[in-house]
Design an enzyme around this catalytic site. Structure first.
Site, PDB file in Angstrom:
ATOM      1  N   VAL A 124       0.833  -1.209   0.000  1.00 28.76           N
ATOM      2  CA  VAL A 124       0.000   0.000   0.000  1.00 28.76           C
ATOM      3  C   VAL A 124       0.868   1.259   0.000  1.00 28.76           C
ATOM      4  O   VAL A 124       0.645   2.189  -0.783  1.00 28.76           O
ATOM      5  CB  VAL A 124      -0.955   0.006   1.222  1.00 28.76           C
ATOM      6  CG1 VAL A 124      -1.871   1.225   1.167  1.00 28.76           C
ATOM      7  CG2 VAL A 124      -1.773  -1.272   1.284  1.00 28.76           C
TER       8      VAL A 124
ATOM      9  N   LYS B 115     -12.281  -5.801  11.669  1.00 28.87           N
ATOM     10  CA  LYS B 115     -13.010  -4.818  10.859  1.00 28.87           C
ATOM     11  C   LYS B 115     -14.409  -4.561  11.432  1.00 28.87           C
ATOM     12  O   LYS B 115     -14.859  -3.413  11.488  1.00 28.87           O
ATOM     13  CB  LYS B 115     -13.105  -5.304   9.411  1.00 28.87           C
ATOM     14  CG  LYS B 115     -11.747  -5.292   8.713  1.00 28.87           C
ATOM     15  CD  LYS B 115     -11.815  -6.028   7.399  1.00 28.87           C
ATOM     16  CE  LYS B 115     -10.496  -5.996   6.652  1.00 28.87           C
ATOM     17  NZ  LYS B 115     -10.476  -6.918   5.498  1.00 28.87           N
TER      18      LYS B 115
END
Ligand SMILES: NC(=O)c1ccc[n+]([C@@H]2O[C@H](COP(=O)([O-])OP(=O)(O)OC[C@H]3O[C@@H](n4cnc5c(N)ncnc54)[C@H](OP(=O)(O)O)[C@@H]3O)[C@@H](O)[C@H]2O)c1
Length: 447
Positions: free
Chosen positions: A20, A210
């Site tokens: 990323v 999450k």
């Protein structure tokens, strides 16, 4: 380190230049003019921290690279810090260092935010700066921003989604190609969609982190990741996926955060008692007609239900270097814009919630069991259900020589009652094996 930039330029340090961080650095270096034109803010990459600074990085000049993330986070010539190292240490320390130095922080670190988001948010509030983490949940999908900002005043009562692309790929492959779990996992590993050690994905740890973050945003609370009820997809059998399909369902690993004290529109819950919630990750049967049923392969989607917004779904790439870097860039632009206006963006108020024990959860169930093909078997099995008040919605019998396979769908029942029924069924001589036992999503209509 470069000399200090002009005041109108926001100077950015990126900690971590992997899947990323690498694409993010290249976006900042190659497209600074385009970003400024589109977002109205000039971002200048002034430093990049990595574990191994001697290794050359494609597209990133060597003079920007350092091996000392903590010093870079504290450096006075940095305005905003982006943490893309991952894990708890040293990510936590470098974020604390940046916040204490009064710098906004952007991170994609779900593990850290799920475990320590509450204290890091307090540190950011004390410093009067942003802590933004859009990329921590569902990669490129702007879900955190939707829940935090767009739905800030909404009475959200359920967030239900597919937030792990690896397991969704495995389940899609099992369903569509009729292969066993092990084969589908190998295929995911071959394609680079699953780690060599897939535990975090297939045991539901990634989805649990999450959904803890989503619960915090949806219900304006600090939801501890340890309180998420978690079941993964290991042990799921192709036969149950095939039967589910025949019955009109697809099996998905669902992350669910829901208010259990609200039953629908117009119900505000008991303001005295405060919100009661259930936050969990488990495989479930999703009706073919539900929008989540059509989410295939490694895609993610999250379905949100609330008082005034009704039903809405966000869908997209939940992972991948460039899509995730795009979400980080959005946060970075927010943090940089807020710096120029002199304060952080919206803070999420925190209230106390109570977690409903999983035994008290109410939903419909799918059960698959092998029994001896003898007279009286169905009566004995039905008695076990009836004893615990679990009502059968449908039953299908498939002959297997001396044995028979029974597939049940129940009406909505208390989980504790279904567990007690299963215990009784396992004690019956004529029940050879209780196989697939799965919750059914969206069975509220007969609650
Ligand atoms: N990959 C995705 O699709 C995705 C999606 C959503 C969220 N995220 C999150 O984004 C974060 C980054 O993920 P990633 O996939 O980019 O990880 P990654 O490819 O493993 O990259 C990690 C980077 O951190 C650097 N690093 C490790 N230890 C360090 C230290 N002590 N000091 C400075 N740098 C250090 C590594 O340096 P070297 O290059 O020298 O090894 C590497 O550049 C994680 O929190 C992850 O959960 C990732």
């Amino acid at each position: 380190m470069q000399p200090p930039a002009t005041k109108s330029t926001v100077r950015v340090a990126v900690l971590g230049a992997g899947n990323v961080g690498g694409p993010l650095c290249r976006m900042l270096l190659d497209d600074a003019d385009g970003i400024e034109a589109r977002a109205g803010v000039r971002l200048e990459l002034v430093g990049v921290a990595v574990a191994n600074p001697s290794r050359a990085r494609q597209g990133i000049p060597a003079h920007l690279i350092t091996g000392d993330a903590k010093s870079l986070a504290a450096n006075r010539s940095v305005d905003v810090v982006v943490e893309l190292i991952g894990g708890i240490d040293p990510a936590r320390v470098v974020i604390e260092t940046a916040l204490e130095a009064g710098k906004p922080v952007v991170t994609g670190n779900k593990e850290l935010i799920a475990a320590h988001g509450a204290e890091l948010s307090r540190a950011a509030a004390r410093a009067g700066v942003d802590l933004l983490y859009e990329a921590a949940v569902a990669g490129a999908i702007p879900l955190v921003r939707a829940l935090r900002d767009s739905l800030a005043g909404e009475n959200v009562w359920r967030v239900m989604g597919i937030v792990n692309g690896t397991t969704n790929f495995i389940l899609t492959t099992m369903a569509e190609e009729g292969v066993a779990y092990e084969e589908a996992l190998s295929e995911a590993q071959r394609l680079g969609l699953a780690e060599r050690d897939p535990t975090a994905d297939v045991e539901g740890f990634d989805a649990a982190a999450k959904v803890a973050i989503l619960a915090g945003l949806a219900f304006r609370c600090d939801f501890p990741v340890e309180d998420v009820h978690r079941e993964g997809i290991v042990g799921l059998r192709g036969i149950d996926i095939a039967f589910a399909d025949r019955l009109g369902y697809v099996v998905k690993l669902l992350a669910v955060a829901e208010r259990t004290d609200i039953r629908g529109p117009g119900d505000g819950g008991d303001p005295e008692a405060g919100p009661e919630v259930s936050v969990r990750v488990h495989p479930a049967l999703v009706p073919h007609s539900h929008p989540l049923a059509s989410v295939r392969g490694s895609f993610n989607a999250v379905f949100v239900e609330g008082e005034s917004c009704g039903e809405l779904m966000l869908y997209g790439r939940g992972a991948g270097g460039a899509p995730t870097a795009s979400a980080v860039l959005g946060d970075l632009i927010d943090a940089a814009s807020n710096l120029s206006t002199g304060g952080p963006g919206r803070a999420v108020p925190r209230r106390t919630v109570v977690t409903r024990p999983i035994e008290d959860l109410r939903c419909a169930w799918y059960l698959n069991m092998d029994v001896l093909d003898r007279p009286g078997v169905l009566g004995a099995v039905a008695t076990a259900f009836g004893t615990h008040g679990v009502s059968i919605r449908s039953m299908e019998q498939v002959g297997l020589g001396e044995e028979a396979r029974l597939i049940f769908l129940t009406h909505v029942a208390r989980e504790g009652a279904v567990r007690a029924t299963l215990d009784d069924l396992r004690q019956l001589d004529m029940v050879e094996h209780v196989g697939g036992v799965l919750r059914v999503a969206g069975g509220d209509e007969d609650a």
